[in-house]
Motif scaffolding. Structure first.
Motif: not given
Ligand code: FAD
Length: 421
Positions: A8, A10-12, A31-32, A38-39, A55, A61, A219, A248, A269, A387, A393-394
């Motif tokens: 993945g 994303g940010l993580a 990454e798929s 990611g988000r 966002q 943070y 994966v 996710d 949105y 998360e 969240g970020i």
């Protein structure tokens, strides 16, 4: 064999991979999707820059400050005040959190009763000094109960707290944990709300610099062996000494088993293009009336480059309503915009894009922290970065990535950093 495979981007996952890569480990991210983030993504459409949903980045943070070069992101602050919409009526509310004095001194703003303005100032004074992680501890209750216990009026709840924190936690009912409310209130005092000039997608793009990411590989299964983990993917089988699952939450549950996912809050949105400036307002627009729009923003007024020359871009946030079709959603939002701006102006809006996000965040009701996952999993050699281990969240995603990397590296100082700090 890789030292670490991260699943993945994303940010993580990107944060974990970045920390490990910088520490000299051989790391590859799978990454798929067709891009990183990611988000948190942006894309171009007809010369407009659209983020994936509405966002913003809270510059206070702590994980953001550690991992991102904020200057290189070319951040544009969203002005520290909001406009409270009650139908055709629009009242500018001074920044009730970062500058409580502006509310007390404001003679023009009657949108919040004076006693509420004084309560905001008192709350700000209380929340300004404790260590930030301490705000995530202590007894929990809903944000609504917390605010009522602090004497806030129903008018203050409806006109400011519901739409503003509804936009942050994607629930308007203020059922979110008061611990998180306190934490975000402090984030608002300690930093800015901002967006990268070229789109939120600049954040993962920066994290991905120097990181080995393979896109378009999903994966499907993990199998732990005594000294390594085998990873089945749509591009064949791979092996690594350690694997970090940074998908996710729902996919993490499928790959890891157990009962770790915590549900989903969805949102929609609506991006509208306007040929002339209907509203010059660069501030957030908060809908004080219960309806379809929770909040809206003329992002091109705050960041002119987000729309082509001579055009303007409005984004309206609708919470939940996943069961409603796009046409109905568009019609309901437009009906409210007619009340806000009048028939003639609202009719000039062109629907550019409607974005549905099924899992934007997970619900974080009072007591949610008792159900947080750890980084360890039932599979030896496999860690979770999500998360789910912190907060939705970020900050939560990035600090989880940092911690998973710290566990691989045996970095005790980073492993023992309190949540939220
Ligand atoms: C509209 C919206 C508004 C938000 N507002 C805010 C806000 O104002 N403030 C804030 O702090 N947070 C906000 N958030 C939440 C924040 O964006 C997320 O918490 C954070 O980005 C989650 O990052 P992540 O890396 O944990 O997960 P994700 O971003 O979900 O990344 C997971 C990645 O894993 C990939 N993946 C999934 N399955 C597989 C597989 N089997 N194989 C390979 N790859 C896989 C996915 O494609 C994805 O790229 C918002 C989110 C949304 C959508």
């Amino acid at each position: 064999m890789q030292d670490v495979l991260v699943i993945g981007a994303g940010l993580a996952g990107l944060t974990a991979a970045r920390v490990l890569t910088r520490a000299g480990r051989r790391v590859r991210v799978l990454e798929s999707g067709a891009e990183v983030g990611g988000r948190v993504r942006s894309r171009q459409l007809e010369g407009f820059t659209l983020d994936a949903g509405f966002q913003v980045l809270f510059t206070a943070y702590p994980a953001v400050r550690r991992q991102l070069n904020l200057e290189a992101l070319d951040l544009v602050p969203i002005p520290p005040a909001a406009v409270v919409r009650r139908g055709a009526r629009a009242d500018v509310l001074g920044d009730p959190i970062r500058d409580p004095a502006s509310l007390v001194s404001s003679v023009t703003t009657r949108v919040l009763p004076l006693p509420d303005k004084l309560r905001v100032a008192k709350l700000a004074a209380q929340l300004r000094t404790p260590p930030i992680h301490a705000l995530l501890n202590g007894p929990d209750e809903s944000t609504q109960d917390y605010l009522r216990r602090h004497g806030f009026s129903e008018a203050a709840l409806d006109r400011f707290f519901r739409p503003f924190f509804g936009g942050v936690f994607l629930r308007r009912d203020l059922s979110t944990s008061a611990r998180l409310f306190r934490y975000y209130f402090r984030m608002l005092m300690d930093g800015q709300i901002a967006v990268p000039r070229a789109g939120m997608g600049q954040i993962p793009a920066q994290l991905a610099q120097g990181v080995d990411v393979t896109l378009g590989v999903r994966v499907t299964r993990l199998t732990a062996h005594p000294d390594m983990v085998s990873v089945a993917t749509t591009a064949g089988d791979l092996e690594a000494r350690n694997v970090i699952v940074a998908t996710d939450p729902n996919t993490a549950q499928t790959l890891l088993g157990g009962n770790i996912a915590r549900g989903s809050l969805g949102s929609a949105y609506l991006h509208y293009a306007a040929p002339h400036p209907i509203d010059p307002q660069p501030r957030l627009l908060l809908n004080a009336e219960a309806g379809w729009i929770n909040n809206a923003h003329w992002i091109s007024q705050a960041v002119p480059g987000r729309a082509p020359e001579g055009q303007h871009l409005l984004i309206a946030t609708v919470l939940g309503r996943q069961e409603v079709g796009d046409d109905e959603l568009d019609a309901q939002v437009r009906a409210e915009l007619v009340v806000w701006y009048g028939e003639a102006d609202a009719r000039t809006l062109r629907t550019l894009h409607i974005e549905r996000i099924e899992h934007a965040q997970y619900p974080q009701s009072a007591g949610y922290a008792a159900h947080l996952s750890g980084h360890a999993t039932a599979l030896p050699g496999v860690l979770l970065a999500s998360e789910l281990t912190s907060m939705s969240g970020i900050q939560g995603a990035m600090e989880s990535g940092e911690k998973a990397a710290a566990i691989v590296l045996g970095d005790l100082a980073a492993m023992s950093r309190p949540r939220g700090s």
